[in-house]
Design a protein around this motif. Structure first.
Motif, short mmCIF file in Angstrom:
data_model
loop_
_atom_site.label_atom_id
_atom_site.label_comp_id
_atom_site.label_asym_id
_atom_site.label_seq_id
_atom_site.Cartn_x
_atom_site.Cartn_y
_atom_site.Cartn_z
N PRO A 1 0.81 -1.23 0.00
CA PRO A 1 0.00 0.00 0.00
C PRO A 1 0.84 1.27 0.00
CG PRO A 1 -0.93 -1.59 1.52
CD PRO A 1 0.41 -2.13 1.10
N GLU A 2 1.94 1.27 0.73
CA GLU A 2 2.82 2.44 0.74
C GLU A 2 3.40 2.70 -0.64
OE1 GLU A 2 5.50 2.79 4.48
OE2 GLU A 2 5.02 0.67 4.24
N ALA A 3 3.94 1.65 -1.25
CA ALA A 3 4.56 1.80 -2.57
C ALA A 3 3.53 2.21 -3.61
CB ALA A 3 5.24 0.50 -2.97
N GLN A 4 2.31 1.68 -3.47
CA GLN A 4 1.26 2.04 -4.42
C GLN A 4 0.88 3.51 -4.27
OE1 GLN A 4 -2.35 -0.26 -4.02
NE2 GLN A 4 -3.21 0.50 -5.94
N ALA A 5 0.80 3.99 -3.04
CA ALA A 5 0.42 5.38 -2.80
C ALA A 5 1.53 6.35 -3.19
CB ALA A 5 0.06 5.58 -1.33
N ASP A 6 2.75 5.97 -2.90
CA ASP A 6 3.87 6.89 -3.10
C ASP A 6 4.56 6.70 -4.44
OD1 ASP A 6 5.47 9.00 -2.04
OD2 ASP A 6 7.08 7.56 -1.74
N GLY A 7 4.47 5.53 -5.02
CA GLY A 7 5.11 5.28 -6.30
C GLY A 7 6.36 4.44 -6.16
N ALA A 8 6.78 3.86 -7.26
CA ALA A 8 7.98 3.04 -7.28
C ALA A 8 9.23 3.91 -7.12
CB ALA A 8 8.05 2.26 -8.60
N ASP A 9 10.30 3.30 -6.64
CA ASP A 9 11.57 4.00 -6.53
C ASP A 9 12.03 4.47 -7.91
OD1 ASP A 9 11.84 3.70 -3.80
OD2 ASP A 9 13.07 1.89 -3.95
N ARG A 10 12.66 5.62 -7.93
CA ARG A 10 13.29 6.11 -9.15
C ARG A 10 14.78 5.83 -9.04
NH1 ARG A 10 10.14 11.98 -9.85
NH2 ARG A 10 8.07 11.07 -10.21
N LEU A 11 15.22 4.84 -9.78
CA LEU A 11 16.58 4.34 -9.65
C LEU A 11 17.38 4.51 -10.93
CD1 LEU A 11 15.79 0.97 -7.81
CD2 LEU A 11 16.39 3.18 -6.78
N PRO A 12 18.68 4.60 -10.80
CA PRO A 12 19.53 4.64 -11.99
C PRO A 12 19.42 3.34 -12.78
CG PRO A 12 20.75 5.34 -10.03
CD PRO A 12 19.47 4.74 -9.56
N ALA A 13 19.68 3.42 -14.05
CA ALA A 13 19.66 2.23 -14.89
C ALA A 13 20.64 1.20 -14.37
CB ALA A 13 20.01 2.61 -16.33
N GLY A 14 20.22 -0.05 -14.36
CA GLY A 14 21.10 -1.14 -13.95
C GLY A 14 21.05 -1.48 -12.48
N VAL A 15 20.37 -0.66 -11.67
CA VAL A 15 20.26 -0.95 -10.24
C VAL A 15 19.07 -1.88 -10.00
CG1 VAL A 15 19.89 0.01 -7.94
CG2 VAL A 15 21.31 1.23 -9.60
N THR A 16 19.29 -2.97 -9.29
CA THR A 16 18.25 -3.95 -9.02
C THR A 16 17.42 -3.54 -7.80
OG1 THR A 16 19.60 -5.74 -9.91
CG2 THR A 16 17.78 -6.36 -8.46
N SER A 17 16.11 -3.54 -7.95
CA SER A 17 15.21 -3.28 -6.82
C SER A 17 14.85 -4.60 -6.15
CB SER A 17 13.94 -2.58 -7.30
OG SER A 17 13.04 -2.38 -6.22
N VAL A 18 15.10 -4.68 -4.85
CA VAL A 18 14.78 -5.88 -4.07
C VAL A 18 13.69 -5.50 -3.08
CG1 VAL A 18 15.66 -7.65 -2.52
CG2 VAL A 18 17.16 -6.68 -4.30
N VAL A 19 12.50 -6.04 -3.26
CA VAL A 19 11.37 -5.69 -2.40
C VAL A 19 11.28 -6.71 -1.26
CG1 VAL A 19 8.87 -5.36 -2.30
CG2 VAL A 19 10.14 -4.65 -4.34
N GLN A 20 11.42 -6.21 -0.04
CA GLN A 20 11.31 -7.03 1.17
C GLN A 20 10.42 -6.28 2.15
OE1 GLN A 20 12.15 -10.03 1.72
NE2 GLN A 20 13.55 -10.46 0.02
N PRO A 21 9.09 -6.31 1.95
CA PRO A 21 8.20 -5.50 2.78
C PRO A 21 8.17 -5.93 4.25
CG PRO A 21 6.94 -7.01 1.41
CD PRO A 21 8.37 -7.10 0.94
N VAL A 22 8.25 -4.95 5.11
CA VAL A 22 8.13 -5.15 6.56
C VAL A 22 6.86 -4.44 7.00
CG1 VAL A 22 9.18 -4.76 8.82
CG2 VAL A 22 10.63 -5.35 6.84
N ASP A 23 5.98 -5.16 7.66
CA ASP A 23 4.66 -4.64 8.04
C ASP A 23 4.78 -3.47 8.99
OD1 ASP A 23 1.83 -4.60 8.25
OD2 ASP A 23 1.97 -5.75 10.11
N ASP A 24 3.93 -2.47 8.77
CA ASP A 24 3.92 -1.29 9.65
C ASP A 24 2.79 -1.33 10.67
OD1 ASP A 24 1.73 -0.83 8.04
OD2 ASP A 24 2.21 1.27 7.61
N THR A 25 2.21 -2.51 10.89
CA THR A 25 1.09 -2.72 11.84
C THR A 25 -0.03 -1.70 11.63
OG1 THR A 25 2.10 -1.38 13.61
CG2 THR A 25 2.62 -3.72 13.59
N SER A 26 -0.31 -1.42 10.37
CA SER A 26 -1.38 -0.50 9.96
C SER A 26 -1.14 0.94 10.39
CB SER A 26 -2.75 -0.97 10.50
OG SER A 26 -3.08 -2.25 9.97
#
Length: 305
Positions: free
Chosen positions: A107-132
């Motif tokens: 939900p956070e990423a959806q609201a705020d948008g994906a990271d804007r990263l330089p070309a070639g940088v790998t995005s690793v998504v490891q969500p940690v719950d924020d207890t709502s």
């Protein structure tokens, strides 16, 4: 309510409200990160000059128990990278990153948008719950009801919610799995790594604390790194509260302070829960986070020199 223009930083509150933040002087004049800073480097020198952020920094230069130090230019921490201007993306490119670990929930990423990263940088998504927490803040602020807001946040209730959040980093099995996976990424990386959540203070803070202590940085030194978020975020948080009040959403936005700040008691809750559940910090690393001896050795070799 008139739209509020976006500037250089996003907090959890701004995400919850889907509200951009005008921060004015919030950048706090971070110095350009030096390639090989001296061991006496002050906090301002470890701050990364990445336009679009206020809490991006290097975790190098911290002394370990055996007299060595964490390496500069290997591991970085930050807040969300989703609103970086082109010059911010360019600054990230200069770090030579191989991967960026995103601890935000969907939900956070959806609201705020994906990271804007330089070309070639790998995005690793490891969500940690924020207890709502994300949804809770938005609900309370959008109520515009000062009595309800006091009931929800006053009298230590906001602090209690943060205490529960930090304990859930340990008690929630999915959170432990995500934190352990993030550490394995760092340990096995061949290129510099950056990790972040939304504000770069809570989930990012406990991951930084765990990594630093795992490689032999004293707990007090690691806590200093954790608390540095308050200094770096102070101006942007103050600007955010000012806007909240001006928009008529809260009469007393200082009620938000326990949610916007980091506090030693929060980190203590995380550490205490780890020991309560696993007996020691070492056992939390091995049994709680699933990190074997080889991974911890790789982490040490990667980060300490």
């Amino acid at each position: 309510m008139a739209p509020i223009r976006r500037a250089i930083s996003t907090s959890v509150l701004a995400l919850a409200l889907a509200m951009p933040v005008v921060s004015g002087t919030a950048q706090a004049s971070p110095a350009v990160h030096p390639a090989h800073p001296a061991s006496s480097t002050v906090a301002a020198q470890r701050v990364l000059a990445v336009p679009g952020t206020v809490n991006a920094r290097d975790v190098g230069g911290y002394r370990t128990y055996d007299g060595k130090s964490t390496r500069w230019g290997v591991l970085y921490r930050a807040e969300t990278l989703s609103k970086l201007p082109p010059e911010g993306v360019g600054a990230l490119a200069g770090l030579g990153l191989g991967s960026v670990i995103d601890l935000r929930t969907a939900p956070e990423a959806q609201a705020d948008g994906a990271d804007r990263l330089p070309a070639g940088v790998t995005s690793v998504v490891q969500p940690v719950d924020d207890t709502s927490l994300f949804a809770f803040i938005g609900m309370v602020v959008r109520s515009k009801d000062p009595v309800y807001q006091e009931q929800q946040l006053g009298g230590g209730k906001a602090e209690a919610r943060m205490d529960a959040l930090y304990r859930a980093f340990v008690t929630n099995a999915a959170n432990r799995a995500a934190l352990g996976a993030a550490i394995r990424v760092v340990a096995n990386a061949k290129e510099p790594t950056l990790f972040h959540c939304s504000s770069g203070k809570d989930r990012t803070g406990v991951l930084a604390d765990t990594i630093l202590r795992a490689v032999g940085v004293p707990a007090g030194t690691s806590e200093g790194d954790y608390l540095l978020s308050n200094q770096l975020r102070a101006a942007s948080d103050a600007a955010l509260k000012s806007q909240i009040k001006a928009a008529g959403l809260m009469q007393d936005p200082d009620l938000l302070d326990p949610l916007l700040q980091v506090r030693g008691s929060y980190l203590d809750a995380f550490r205490a829960q780890a020991v309560a559940d696993y007996g020691s910090f070492g056992d939390f690393l091995s049994r709680g986070l699933g990190l074997d001896t080889l991974t911890l050795l790789k982490l040490r070799l990667r980060l300490v020199g």
